[in-house]
Design a protein around this motif. Structure first.
Motif, PDB file in Angstrom:
ATOM      1  N   ARG A   1     -13.182   5.043   2.029  1.00 14.44           N
ATOM      2  CA  ARG A   1     -11.803   4.541   2.159  1.00 14.44           C
ATOM      3  C   ARG A   1     -10.828   5.584   1.605  1.00 14.44           C
ATOM      4  O   ARG A   1      -9.776   5.816   2.167  1.00 14.44           O
TER       5      ARG A   1
ATOM      6  N   PRO B   1      -7.820   0.304  -5.284  1.00 11.68           N
ATOM      7  CA  PRO B   1      -8.331   0.608  -3.939  1.00 11.68           C
ATOM      8  C   PRO B   1      -7.647  -0.224  -2.864  1.00 11.68           C
ATOM      9  O   PRO B   1      -7.358   0.271  -1.779  1.00 11.68           O
ATOM     10  N   PHE B   2      -7.347  -1.490  -3.175  1.00 13.69           N
ATOM     11  CA  PHE B   2      -6.691  -2.360  -2.205  1.00 13.69           C
ATOM     12  C   PHE B   2      -5.315  -1.823  -1.841  1.00 13.69           C
ATOM     13  O   PHE B   2      -4.956  -1.721  -0.659  1.00 13.69           O
TER      14      PHE B   2
ATOM     15  N   ASP C   1      -5.438   1.365   0.181  1.00 12.43           N
ATOM     16  CA  ASP C   1      -5.727   1.057   1.572  1.00 12.43           C
ATOM     17  C   ASP C   1      -4.455   0.668   2.321  1.00 12.43           C
ATOM     18  O   ASP C   1      -4.222   1.086   3.448  1.00 12.43           O
TER      19      ASP C   1
ATOM     20  N   ALA D   1      -2.399   3.646   2.935  1.00 17.36           N
ATOM     21  CA  ALA D   1      -2.918   4.417   4.073  1.00 17.36           C
ATOM     22  C   ALA D   1      -2.373   3.857   5.380  1.00 17.36           C
ATOM     23  O   ALA D   1      -2.021   4.597   6.306  1.00 17.36           O
ATOM     24  N   LYS D   2      -2.268   2.522   5.453  1.00 17.19           N
ATOM     25  CA  LYS D   2      -1.710   1.896   6.659  1.00 17.19           C
ATOM     26  C   LYS D   2      -0.247   2.314   6.845  1.00 17.19           C
ATOM     27  O   LYS D   2       0.160   2.686   7.946  1.00 17.19           O
TER      28      LYS D   2
ATOM     29  N   PHE E   1      -7.728   7.670   3.420  1.00 18.29           N
ATOM     30  CA  PHE E   1      -6.390   7.829   2.858  1.00 18.29           C
ATOM     31  C   PHE E   1      -6.002   9.308   2.808  1.00 18.29           C
ATOM     32  O   PHE E   1      -4.878   9.678   3.146  1.00 18.29           O
TER      33      PHE E   1
ATOM     34  N   VAL F   1      -8.390   2.516   9.411  1.00 15.44           N
ATOM     35  CA  VAL F   1      -7.757   2.102   8.156  1.00 15.44           C
ATOM     36  C   VAL F   1      -7.570   0.593   8.116  1.00 15.44           C
ATOM     37  O   VAL F   1      -7.916  -0.078   7.137  1.00 15.44           O
TER      38      VAL F   1
END
Lengths: 365, 293
Positions: free
Chosen positions: A194, A37-38, A41, A44-45, A198, A266
């Motif tokens: 989250r 998940p990290f 994320d 996504a950025k 994404f 995000v």
């Protein structure tokens, strides 16, 4: 500009479609399955930057406009979104927390509409292209181009950042806006939300790539390249290249605004350092690395640059500046077409056997 | 009266600093169509030179020593940049902007690693500490010194470009590179000389900046865009345009700061230059003989 290093004709439609399909599979199926998940994320950025980079590819790669002020449009989208998220956090009738600190709990009246989600979305979609249309019309119609255009767009970003820092009561000043809790009613801390963020970013990126594929193969795409390489000839043929470039500039701003708006939920913060002149040039880095004129170059390059930035600043703080600096020097100096031109170059060398200099075709100004 | 004189004098001294910094830039920009974003970092290098010179030379003399040393340091950095990167990039002005931006990033981080991120203070020499009475207004000698220095630099540069044979070859190269070469002018030598002088002027600007502020790794970044705007507004490669634009920008800015505040003034200045370029897209004075891509 060296024409031989930038692509002049678009790739066949089936190759574009296959590439977009591959990217979609990677984003929607592979990435969520293999990334923590990290990391997802973080990806996504990078996708937010990639959305901006796709626009830069259109304006710079295809249109020859070095847009050093994309931070402005990114910032307009980002701050509009941040206003809404702050108000959402404050609740109905509430005042954003930071205003208690800087503005004595007073909220200016023009913030009020940002309570509405649809209004905010409208601002995000309309304001950046509108500003770009006004600025672009003034600049491009007066045939301000090349170096002047680059410097003006950079100065625009600098002025915008200084203005944001100065208006601390409404923008949080130097620290920007942060501590968002919800995104249109969705809790920003829940893993499934989250993942949704994404997926939204991925969808926008894929759609913008589809848009580019259609634009690049259209008559407009050909005219844009023609305006880049031989502006005078386009003018003599009865089309105003300023109009063609203006459209590209406005679309680039549109994408930058959306990228900025998604960046806020995000990443959870937006500050003047995300939009100032240095950040604006930083947005260029991805497009340069991947290949400014290629369809997928800017997006892939932006993700790669984002990834390198995270990795390098995790391990050696400070090394990122050296890397980014070296990236500009080596890519622009040695490989102006970016990584996308690498295959072409290798093929060309093999065909010719002797590593002769590429023909330098100068563009008549 | 004060409401008028104070911003006027402040503007003149802001303009003098801008002028020193822009003079070198307009030279290198006009000469080769090269946009040197690292110019700001050369300014920074000049400021750090003043800081280092001060560690060796006694306070009262250090500034006078730092000025020529700063010129040479900036000039050598310019020569190095020209020889390693820029000479491969003639006729690609937009690309030089990005490449030199990259060089600037590297130099900034280098300064941060060598000198540390916190700003360094350079002490002004005693003989610049007084004040002079002009029209009933107490004006710091250091500010007058900067203005005088900027004007001297303009004078010397103009004289060198007008009367020396080297200056003639530089001007010939600016006006028509191919023709100059045909006539036996060594354009390579003209390029290198221009870059040395232009970057050297950045070094001097840096030394002078230590009189008005502190020296940090971001010094160049904070000035470069204003300096570019001066060059663009003045007309690239035009010394008289640069002089007028620098003082004009400095004075207008300080009046705007007085009327509004710092950040609004900055934004307004941009709008003004923007409107000005609507009227004169090529700046105050245009180079008609060569066009920039």
């Amino acid at each position: 500009m060296n024409r031989s290093t930038l692509s002049r004709v678009s790739a066949p439609a089936w190759r574009n479609a296959a590439g977009i399909a591959l990217i979609a599979v990677l984003l929607f199926a592979v990435a969520p399955a293999v990334l923590s998940p990290f990391r997802l994320d973080l990806l996504a950025k990078y996708l937010c930057w990639a959305i901006v980079a796709v626009g830069i590819g259109l304006a710079w790669g295809r249109g020859g406009m070095l847009v050093l002020g994309q931070g402005v449009f990114f910032g307009l989208g980002a701050y509009a979104m941040a206003f809404h998220l702050k108000l959402e956090q404050a609740g109905p009738g509430g005042v954003p927390d930071f205003m208690g600190l800087y503005a004595g709990g007073q909220m200016p009246g023009w913030w009020e509409p940002f309570r509405s989600g649809p209004f905010t979305l409208l601002v995000i979609l309309v304001l950046p292209p509108l500003v770009a249309a006004i600025v672009g019309y003034a600049v491009l119609k007066r045939r301000v181009k090349g170096a002047y255009f680059a410097i003006l767009s950079q100065a625009l970003a600098a002025a915008f950042a200084i203005l944001l820092i100065g208006q601390i009561k409404v923008t949080g000043g130097f620290n920007g806006l942060n501590n968002f809790t919800t995104f249109f009613g969705y809790n920003l801390f829940l893993p499934e939300n989250r993942l949704m963020l994404f997926q939204i970013c991925s969808t926008i990126l894929v759609l913008s790539l589809v848009l580019m594929a259609l634009l690049y193969t259209s008559r407009f795409g050909e005219l844009l390249i023609a305006s880049r390489d031989a502006e005078e000839r386009v003018r003599f043929l009865g089309t105003d290249p300023a109009n063609v470039k203006l459209v590209a500039f406005v679309i680039a701003a549109f994408l930058a605004g959306i990228g900025g708006a998604m960046f806020v939920p995000v990443v959870g913060i937006v500050s003047p350092s995300n939009v100032d002149a240095v950040a604006s040039i930083g947005l260029i880095a991805g497009a340069a690395l991947g290949g400014r004129a290629a369809l997928f170059g800017p997006a892939v390059g932006a993700v790669a640059v984002g990834f390198a930035q995270s990795r390098l600043s995790e391990t050696f703080p400070g090394a990122w500046s050296y890397f980014q600096g070296a990236l500009f020097v080596f890519i622009i100096l040695l490989l102006p077409g970016g990584l996308a031109s690498l295959t072409e170059k290798i093929g060309g060398l093999r065909r010719r056997r002797s590593p002769a200099r590429p023909t330098q075709v100068e563009v008549a100004a | 009266m004060d409401a008028f004189l104070t911003p006027l004098f402040t503007g003149i001294s802001i303009g003098s600093v801008l002028l020193l910094a822009a003079l070198g830039l307009t030279l290198t920009f006009g000469q080769m169509g090269v946009i040197n974003m690292a110019h700001g970092e050369f300014i920074m290098a000049g400021a750090y030179t003043a800081f280092l010179v001060q560690a060796i030379v006694p306070d009262d003399l250090s500034l006078l020593v730092a000025l020529p040393v700063g010129f040479v340091v900036g000039g050598l950095m310019g020569l190095l940049l020209e020889a390693t990167v820029i000479r491969w990039m003639y006729h690609r002005p937009l690309d030089t902007l990005l490449v030199t931006f990259g060089v600037g990033l590297i130099l900034q981080q280098l300064a941060r690693d060598i000198f540390g991120a916190p700003a360094k203070q350079v002490r002004s020499p005693g003989w610049l500490s007084g004040q002079v009475d002009i029209l009933g207004y107490q004006w710091p000698v250091s500010r007058l010194f900067i203005t005088a220095l900027a004007l001297v630099a303009v004078g010397l540069l103009t004289a060198a470009l007008t009367y020396s044979s080297l200056g003639r070859s530089i001007r010939a190269t600016v006006q028509n590179r191919d023709l100059a070469e045909t006539l036996g002018v060594s354009t390579r030598r003209a390029d290198r000389t221009t870059f040395f002088i232009g970057s050297g002027l950045a070094g001097i600007a840096g030394v002078v900046l230590t009189l008005v502020g502190s020296t940090g790794p971001n010094l160049g970044t904070s000035y470069i865009i204003d300096v570019f705007l001066v060059v663009v507004a003045g007309g690239i490669g035009q010394i008289r345009g640069t002089v007028i634009a620098a003082f004009g920008l400095g004075i207008v800015q300080s009046f705007l700061v007085q009327a509004t505040n710092g950040s609004v003034a900055k934004a307004l200045i941009f709008v003004l230059i923007f409107l000005f370029l609507q009227v004169r897209p090529q700046g105050l004075f245009a180079v008609r003989t060569r066009s920039l891509v």
